[in-house]
Design an enzyme around this catalytic site. Structure first.
Site, PDB file in Angstrom:
ATOM      1  N   GLU A  84      50.817  85.157  47.662  1.00  0.00           N
ATOM      2  CA  GLU A  84      51.041  83.979  46.806  1.00  0.00           C
ATOM      3  C   GLU A  84      50.070  83.966  45.638  1.00  0.00           C
ATOM      4  OE1 GLU A  84      51.455  80.244  48.870  1.00  0.00           O
ATOM      5  OE2 GLU A  84      51.412  79.092  47.000  1.00  0.00           O
TER       6      GLU A  84
ATOM      7  N   ASP B 115      55.862  77.974  59.733  1.00  0.00           N
ATOM      8  CA  ASP B 115      54.427  77.997  59.439  1.00  0.00           C
ATOM      9  C   ASP B 115      53.618  77.416  60.587  1.00  0.00           C
ATOM     10  OD1 ASP B 115      53.521  79.124  57.065  1.00  0.00           O
ATOM     11  OD2 ASP B 115      54.096  77.392  55.855  1.00  0.00           O
TER      12      ASP B 115
ATOM     13  N   ASP C 295      54.745  74.716  55.717  1.00  0.00           N
ATOM     14  CA  ASP C 295      53.957  73.484  55.849  1.00  0.00           C
ATOM     15  C   ASP C 295      53.843  72.786  54.495  1.00  0.00           C
ATOM     16  OD1 ASP C 295      52.190  75.250  54.693  1.00  0.00           O
ATOM     17  OD2 ASP C 295      50.551  74.908  56.120  1.00  0.00           O
ATOM     18  N   SER C 296      54.439  73.386  53.460  1.00  0.00           N
ATOM     19  CA  SER C 296      54.578  72.699  52.170  1.00  0.00           C
ATOM     20  C   SER C 296      55.355  71.402  52.366  1.00  0.00           C
ATOM     21  CB  SER C 296      55.290  73.595  51.145  1.00  0.00           C
ATOM     22  OG  SER C 296      56.475  74.146  51.671  1.00  0.00           O
TER      23      SER C 296
ATOM     24  N   GLU D  27      48.065  81.842  57.720  1.00  0.00           N
ATOM     25  CA  GLU D  27      47.316  82.120  56.496  1.00  0.00           C
ATOM     26  C   GLU D  27      45.966  82.738  56.847  1.00  0.00           C
ATOM     27  OE1 GLU D  27      47.001  78.634  54.026  1.00  0.00           O
ATOM     28  OE2 GLU D  27      49.174  78.298  54.042  1.00  0.00           O
TER      29      GLU D  27
ATOM     30  N   LYS E  88      54.256  82.171  60.762  1.00  0.00           N
ATOM     31  CA  LYS E  88      53.433  82.609  59.623  1.00  0.00           C
ATOM     32  C   LYS E  88      52.050  81.973  59.716  1.00  0.00           C
ATOM     33  CE  LYS E  88      54.287  81.226  55.173  1.00  0.00           C
ATOM     34  NZ  LYS E  88      53.056  80.528  54.776  1.00  0.00           N
TER      35      LYS E  88
HETATM   36  O1  KIV Z   1      54.561  76.381  52.941  1.00  0.00           O
HETATM   37  C1  KIV Z   1      55.263  77.077  52.200  1.00  0.00           C
HETATM   38  O2  KIV Z   1      56.339  76.671  51.719  1.00  0.00           O
HETATM   39  C2  KIV Z   1      54.797  78.417  51.894  1.00  0.00           C
HETATM   40  C3  KIV Z   1      55.450  79.150  50.777  1.00  0.00           C
HETATM   41  C4  KIV Z   1      55.098  78.545  49.482  1.00  0.00           C
HETATM   42  C5  KIV Z   1      55.174  80.604  50.812  1.00  0.00           C
HETATM   43  O3  KIV Z   1      53.910  78.902  52.526  1.00  0.00           O
END
Ligand code: KIV
Length: 272
Positions: free
Chosen positions: A185, A88, A45-46, A118, A116
């Site tokens: 992280e 994510d 989600d980056s 968090e 994934k």
């Molecule tokens: O969103 C993302 O790219 C991430 C990584 C930085 C681990 O969660």
């Protein structure tokens, strides 16, 4: 069935073999990353910050994640050595179990092999339910960017004794619930080592030192595109590969080889 499956990557840990992960959001980079031999592509989600130019990952929606997951899955499928695709779950898309199941379903239908999330022990039941429905789960501890408003910024986590104890507890709870991987992280390298030793599943480090089972970097960061690179970022687009036929692919390949050889991250990339 892809060769780089979750069980395959989990089997590397007992032999102390490492695997590589790159965060990417589009078909062309996904194929290039897979062709370079990288084991997993994280549709992070980056993308909210990297692709959309937003200030955080908080505004990213499940539909946007599904759109980019589809694009990555298409590009990855064109490679002769497809990577595992991890997607994510964005902010507030797993706040209760029913919502998590519906949204994970959308990402898996879009082409993800794993999702994934968090958070720590509070997610244990969600992880169990996802697993029961055939969805492999990667946890994410330490600096969890979706909680930036709670954390007060993008800061190294796990520095106090209380935070260390909590993080270890959360990692064990996620592993016990059935998660297969955990991203760690921006935490001190010795804490990442302790977590990696304490659990049987794979840890994927980013700013967590070299003693995790795998490493992840954002594609744009490892290609030297970040304006203010964090301490853990290394530019793999070096003068040695810039004049090759495919410098971008070589940069990903160089990252993959460095992770597997244990030469990245070096001491200068870690937090103590
Ligand atoms: O969103 C993302 O790219 C991430 C990584 C930085 C681990 O969660």
């Amino acid at each position: 069935m892809i060769e780089k499956s979750v069980p395959h990557l989990l089997q590397l840990k007992p032999d102390a073999k490492k695997f590589s992960v790159v965060a990417a959001y589009d078909a062309t980079l996904a194929k290039t990353i897979a062709d370079a031999g990288v084991d997993a592509i994280l549709v992070g989600d980056s993308l909210g910050m990297i692709v959309q130019g937003k200030a955080s990952t908080v505004p990213v929606t499940i539909d946007q994640m599904a759109y980019h997951t589809e694009a990555v899955a298409r590009g990855n499928a064109r490679s002769n050595s497809p990577a595992l695709v991890i997607a994510d779950m964005p902010f507030m898309s797993y706040q209760n179990i029913q919502t998590a199941l519906e949204n994970a379903g959308q990402l898996m239908r879009a082409g993800a092999n794993m999702v994934k999330l968090e958070g720590g022990a509070w997610l244990a039941e969600t992880v169990q339910q996802l697993l029961q429905n055939g969805v492999p789960v990667c946890g994410h501890l330490g600096l969890t960017p979706q909680s930036v408003n709670k954390l007060g910024g993008y800061k190294v986590q796990g520095k106090s004794d209380a935070q260390r104890t909590q993080l270890l507890h959360d990692a064990v709870a996620l592993a016990d619930a059935g998660a297969d991987f955990i991203v760690l992280e921006c935490i001190p390298a010795d804490l990442a080592r302790d977590v990696t030793e304490a659990i049987g599943i794979a840890t994927i480090g980013i700013g967590a030192g070299h003693e995790t089972d795998a490493q992840v970097l954002v594609a744009h960061d490892l290609l030297g595109l970040s304006e203010r690179p964090a301490r853990f970022v290394k530019n793999f687009l070096t003068p040695e590969n810039i004049y090759s036929d495919n410098p971008i692919k070589d940069a990903f390949s160089s990252f993959d080889k460095s992770v597997k050889a244990g030469t990245y991250p070096a001491a200068e990339h870690q937090y103590n």
